[in-house]
Design a protein around this motif. Structure first.
Motif, PDB file in Angstrom:
ATOM      1  N   THR A  91      -0.031  15.267  -1.698  1.00 56.87           N
ATOM      2  CA  THR A  91      -0.163  14.878  -0.365  1.00 56.87           C
ATOM      3  C   THR A  91      -1.687  14.323   0.137  1.00 56.87           C
ATOM      4  N   VAL A  92      -1.970  13.252   0.773  1.00 62.01           N
ATOM      5  CA  VAL A  92      -3.120  12.616   0.790  1.00 62.01           C
ATOM      6  C   VAL A  92      -3.506  12.950   2.400  1.00 62.01           C
ATOM      7  N   ILE A 106       2.767  -0.710   4.419  1.00 58.70           N
ATOM      8  CA  ILE A 106       2.171   0.419   4.389  1.00 58.70           C
ATOM      9  C   ILE A 106       3.096   1.427   4.326  1.00 58.70           C
ATOM     10  N   TYR A 107       3.324   2.176   3.060  1.00 59.73           N
ATOM     11  CA  TYR A 107       4.274   2.997   2.897  1.00 59.73           C
ATOM     12  C   TYR A 107       3.672   4.629   2.759  1.00 59.73           C
ATOM     13  N   MET A 108       3.688   5.196   3.882  1.00 58.26           N
ATOM     14  CA  MET A 108       2.991   6.353   3.969  1.00 58.26           C
ATOM     15  C   MET A 108       4.396   7.683   3.369  1.00 58.26           C
ATOM     16  N   ALA A 109       3.905   7.881   2.119  1.00 60.22           N
ATOM     17  CA  ALA A 109       5.136   9.009   1.898  1.00 60.22           C
ATOM     18  C   ALA A 109       4.827  10.361   1.968  1.00 60.22           C
ATOM     19  N   HIS A 162       5.831   2.853   7.274  1.00 57.24           N
ATOM     20  CA  HIS A 162       7.041   3.574   7.007  1.00 57.24           C
ATOM     21  C   HIS A 162       6.461   4.888   6.862  1.00 57.24           C
ATOM     22  N   LEU A 163       6.904   5.674   7.832  1.00 55.65           N
ATOM     23  CA  LEU A 163       6.419   7.213   7.722  1.00 55.65           C
ATOM     24  C   LEU A 163       7.619   7.848   7.080  1.00 55.65           C
ATOM     25  N   TYR A 164       7.535   8.197   6.001  1.00 53.32           N
ATOM     26  CA  TYR A 164       8.802   8.694   5.220  1.00 53.32           C
ATOM     27  C   TYR A 164       8.253   9.108   3.663  1.00 53.32           C
ATOM     28  N   VAL A 190       0.810  -1.072  -0.118  1.00 50.70           N
ATOM     29  CA  VAL A 190      -0.024  -0.125   0.035  1.00 50.70           C
ATOM     30  C   VAL A 190       0.953   1.286  -0.024  1.00 50.70           C
ATOM     31  N   LEU A 191       0.691   2.050  -0.878  1.00 47.53           N
ATOM     32  CA  LEU A 191       1.605   3.085  -1.207  1.00 47.53           C
ATOM     33  C   LEU A 191       0.557   4.422  -1.258  1.00 47.53           C
ATOM     34  N   VAL A 192       1.005   5.420  -0.386  1.00 43.66           N
ATOM     35  CA  VAL A 192       0.051   6.524   0.171  1.00 43.66           C
ATOM     36  C   VAL A 192       0.737   7.787  -0.415  1.00 43.66           C
TER      37      VAL A 192
END
Length: 351
Positions: free
Chosen positions: A168-169, A192-195, A217-219, A161-163
């Motif tokens: 910016t979401v 979960i990749y929170m970009a 991953h908060l990055y 899951v790529l966000v």
């Protein structure tokens, strides 16, 4: 690094945890409503090109179903596997796609939730992708999107899951999902990749078996995220607060009341700032932790750029039957008193 003992005293909160004011929507009722919403259109693997989307004459593909939906409508997928190449794009606001009946319908191919699909929902499905070019099962670019009650995995080493890879979401809800076996090698493939995100809620998910990256991953620029009530086990790393050296920094995030265990070779909770300034307002509070790797027995990394309080070392055994994919907490585990029913309805793989 100070950890709470094994008493049942309420853990203290301070710093970011005391002032966190992120979103609190969601809950079991929301998940039940999403996975059982009345259907407006239907698809079936046995559907045809002449299908009308009615239950008696369903569409034969996910793409046809998605294109047919108008804002506020629900598209239901009958049991079976729907495999496509390329990308199916969700583009209309407040539309829902969900599984109809048991076993769950499986979408085998990339889904992109585009900015126009504000408030869209994906519920109760199995998601994966065998497409050699578009191998990430789900990319989310829409605000206020809800991902609830799904089972998500990958066919090869990739993030699941790529966000916010393109924008910016804001206001995303990821709840009651089982996300597992995505990254297999290296360290760049996450569950979960929170970009790029603001005010996301990641709650009551089962996030396990990711040897090629982190569970969450908060990055490089995820702000105001609430990571709460998840079961996170056997990943290369658990949750990381992180930022780039180019000025993008994840701040104001709260990791609270999770069970995070057996991360290796990284920590259960850690931070990384790529040579830039550390994030502010990040907190790890009241989590139940266990590790035999770095930072054992808690697996807490050096607290640069985050504040930790009230975290506890788990007494083994934590889960009912981890080897069999049953991640319910044992009644005898001290985690149960601390975090309650972490993982929600997602805690048993294969159901």
């Amino acid at each position: 690094m100070i950890l709470a003992g094994c008493s049942s005293d309420s853990p203290r909160t301070s710093g970011a945890a005391a002032h966190f004011a992120g979103p609190t929507r969601g809950g079991p009722e929301n998940t039940r409503a999403a996975v059982s919403a009345p259907c407006d259109r239907y698809a079936s693997p046995q559907g045809s090109q002449q299908g009308t989307g009615r239950r008696a004459r369903p569409f034969g593909s996910v793409e046809r179903l998605v294109r047919s939906l108008r804002p506020g409508q629900v598209g239901c997928l009958m049991p079976g596997r729907y495999r496509h190449r390329g990308v199916v794009r969700l583009e209309r606001a407040r539309t829902t796609i969900r599984s109809l009946g048991r076993p769950r319908a499986t979408i085998d191919g990339a889904l992109w939730v585009l900015p126009g699909a504000r408030g869209a929902r994906i519920a109760g499905l199995r998601l994966t992708s065998h497409d050699p070019e578009f191998a990430i099962p789900l990319k989310i670019q829409a605000d206020e999107m809800e991902l609830v009650g799904n089972d998500i995995t990958a066919s090869r080493s990739i993030s699941c899951v790529l966000v916010g890879s393109d924008r910016t979401v804001s206001g995303l809800l990821i709840e009651d999902n089982r996300i597992h076996h995505c990254g297999r090698t290296g360290k760049k493939d996450h569950l979960i990749y929170m970009a790029q995100s603001r005010n996301a809620v990641i709650r009551r998910n089962l996030l396990v078996d990711n040897r090629g990256g982190w569970a969450v991953h908060l990055y490089p620029n995820a702000d105001g995220t609430l990571v709460e009530g998840n079961v996170i086990d056997s990943n290369q790393g658990g949750v990381i607060f992180a930022g780039s050296g180019g000025g993008e920094i994840s701040e104001g995030n709260l990791v609270r009341a999770n069970v995070i265990t057996n991360s290796s070779p990284r920590w259960n909770i850690e931070s990384s700032w790529s040579g830039g300034p550390a994030g502010r307002g990040n907190a790890a509070s009241r989590n139940c932790l266990f590790s035999t790797g770095p930072g054992a027995p808690s697996g807490l990394g050096p607290d640069r750029g985050f504040h930790e309080s009230g975290n506890r070392v788990a007494r083994s055994p934590v889960y009912v039957d981890r080897r069999a994919g049953d991640y319910r907490l044992r009644r005898s585990s001290n985690c149960a008193a601390l975090v309650g029913s972490a993982g929600g309805s997602a805690v048993r793989l294969g159901r």
